[in-house]
Design an enzyme around this catalytic site. Structure first.
Site, short mmCIF file in Angstrom:
data_model
loop_
_atom_site.label_atom_id
_atom_site.label_comp_id
_atom_site.label_asym_id
_atom_site.label_seq_id
_atom_site.Cartn_x
_atom_site.Cartn_y
_atom_site.Cartn_z
N HIS A 1 -6.69 -21.27 40.61
CA HIS A 1 -5.77 -20.93 41.68
C HIS A 1 -4.92 -19.74 41.25
O HIS A 1 -4.63 -19.55 40.07
CB HIS A 1 -4.83 -22.10 41.98
CG HIS A 1 -5.46 -23.21 42.74
ND1 HIS A 1 -6.64 -23.79 42.37
CD2 HIS A 1 -5.04 -23.86 43.86
CE1 HIS A 1 -6.93 -24.77 43.24
NE2 HIS A 1 -5.99 -24.82 44.14
N HIS B 1 -13.01 -24.44 48.93
CA HIS B 1 -11.66 -24.78 48.46
C HIS B 1 -11.19 -26.05 49.16
O HIS B 1 -10.55 -26.02 50.21
CB HIS B 1 -10.68 -23.64 48.72
CG HIS B 1 -9.41 -23.76 47.94
ND1 HIS B 1 -9.08 -22.92 46.90
CD2 HIS B 1 -8.40 -24.66 48.02
CE1 HIS B 1 -7.91 -23.28 46.38
NE2 HIS B 1 -7.49 -24.35 47.05
N HIS C 1 -9.68 -30.05 47.90
CA HIS C 1 -9.30 -30.96 46.82
C HIS C 1 -9.68 -32.40 47.18
O HIS C 1 -9.64 -32.80 48.34
CB HIS C 1 -7.80 -30.87 46.54
CG HIS C 1 -7.40 -29.55 45.97
ND1 HIS C 1 -7.45 -29.27 44.63
CD2 HIS C 1 -6.95 -28.41 46.57
CE1 HIS C 1 -7.04 -28.03 44.42
NE2 HIS C 1 -6.74 -27.48 45.59
N GLU D 1 -0.98 -17.42 45.72
CA GLU D 1 -0.46 -18.00 46.96
C GLU D 1 1.06 -18.08 46.87
O GLU D 1 1.77 -17.42 47.62
CB GLU D 1 -1.04 -19.39 47.22
CG GLU D 1 -0.54 -19.97 48.56
CD GLU D 1 -1.01 -21.38 48.84
OE1 GLU D 1 -1.24 -21.69 50.02
OE2 GLU D 1 -1.13 -22.18 47.89
N ASP E 1 -8.21 -26.66 51.86
CA ASP E 1 -7.31 -27.02 50.77
C ASP E 1 -7.04 -28.53 50.72
O ASP E 1 -7.72 -29.26 50.02
CB ASP E 1 -6.01 -26.22 50.89
CG ASP E 1 -5.27 -26.08 49.57
OD1 ASP E 1 -5.75 -26.62 48.56
OD2 ASP E 1 -4.23 -25.41 49.54
N ASP E 2 -6.06 -29.00 51.49
CA ASP E 2 -5.69 -30.42 51.53
C ASP E 2 -5.47 -30.85 52.97
O ASP E 2 -4.32 -30.98 53.42
CB ASP E 2 -4.42 -30.68 50.71
CG ASP E 2 -4.61 -30.39 49.24
OD1 ASP E 2 -5.37 -31.12 48.60
OD2 ASP E 2 -3.98 -29.44 48.74
#
Length: 348
Positions: free
Chosen positions: A208, A26, A28, A211, A289-290
């Site tokens: 996704h 996961h 991006h 969350e 994630d980011d």
């Protein structure tokens, strides 16, 4: 005197998490960017960055539409610097280098090519560039690579179908089809046709969900999109019956603790229920994630769960789960799972 070739058992919490083989499922594309790279590119293009990005401050927003808008504004500001094939290739290679340095043996990186297509001549060239560079990275660095083509909830579902058909043409290096952006936007079921196209073309379904929104939303994602893995899914802990269904169907959860805190889902990193999900038998793949916005990469997520009190055996099980949930070949999985066990046994 100990026999030659034997290894003294390592003490709990002393095993090096950096050397633990793990799959990163996961991450991006723009969000993977190094902060130094962002600053360099912005300066070269005379672009002014928002203070949070310029100062490398970990983003933290309220769990609301306003908070998401702020997150999206920063993400869009970073994405402005990614405006050429050369930069696209650089970002992908740097993401792989960073993961490799933290013990990743597999990186499955998610990208919405729509954002970069205008700079490289269209959707097809954008995917071609990423696929070509991913193959080159595998040859050069030895890390296994996979690409997830992701549609956005902010765009029309017909756009998602176009992306799904294009993604299927590159099945192989492109191994999954995703759906990202604010879970509270769009009608989940309207993206079902795109996911059918992707599944029929041999791609994993990796949307996704779970969350920002809780169990009812996860039910909708599971029923409509038939996920192989669920991006986040952390709030399935709120419904034991739902969680049991995810475990029974072997739908892995891509849990991103730093993201959960930055987006206001949980107040503190220790509140993210990774140990509880693991005790329920969920397959968990930790993700960053980011990291550009949230301030921590993959290794930090493993350090966080150690801080939650998870034992080295439990952490090894998390890493093994990430490898099993990946789209590596069965031969590769077997080899890497043996390395995970060796890490725990003190032979790695």
């Amino acid at each position: 005197m100990a026999n030659v070739g034997t290894h003294a058992p390592r003490r709990e919490g002393e095993r090096d998490l950096r050397t633990l083989p793990k799959a990163h499922l996961h991450l991006h594309f723009t969000g993977s960017m190094r902060h130094d790279t962002l600053q360099e590119l912005a300066a070269a293009q005379n672009l002014r960055l928002p203070r949070t990005l310029a100062e490398q401050t970990a983003l933290k927003v309220e769990p609301s539409a306003r908070g998401w808008f702020r997150f999206q504004r920063f993400y869009d500001a970073a994405r402005k610097v990614v405006n050429s094939e050369t930069i696209m290739r650089r970002l992908l290679r740097e993401a792989a280098e960073d993961d490799l340095a933290e013990g990743s043996v597999r990186l499955e990186l998610q990208i919405d090519p729509t954002s970069y297509a205008p700079f490289v001549g269209g959707l097809t060239p954008a995917i071609e560039i990423i696929v070509d560079e991913a193959c080159a990275i595998e040859r050069d660095l030895g890390i296994s690579m996979g690409i997830i083509v992701a549609a956005s909830r902010m765009r029309h579902p017909l756009d998602a179908r176009i992306l799904a058909r294009l993604a299927v043409q590159y099945a192989g290096t492109v191994m999954g089809f995703g759906l990202s952006n604010d879970e509270r936007r769009g009608d989940t079921s309207s993206f079902a046709a795109a996911f059918r196209i992707a599944r029929h073309g041999g791609l994993a379904s990796v949307p996704h969900g779970g969350e920002l929104l809780g169990p009812p939303h996860i039910h909708e994602v599971v029923d409509s999109l038939e996920p192989t893995r669920l991006g986040h899914g952390v709030r399935s802990i709120e419904d034991p019956r739902l969680l049991a269904t995810l475990v029974e169907r072997d739908i892995a959860l891509e849990v991103c603790p730093a993201s959960n805190v930055s987006l206001g889902v949980y107040r503190d990193i220790g509140d993210v229920p990774v140990p509880q999900l693991a005790r329920y038998g969920a397959t968990i793949a930790l993700g960053a994630d980011d990291p550009l916005l949230f301030g921590s990469r993959l290794l930090a997520q493993y350090e966080a769960v150690r801080g939650m009190g998870m034992t080295d055996r439990e952490i090894a099980d998390l890493a093994a789960g990430s490898i099993r949930a990946s789209r590596m070949s069965e031969t590769e999985k077997h080899a890497q799972l043996a390395r995970v066990n060796a890490w725990y046994e003190g032979e790695g």
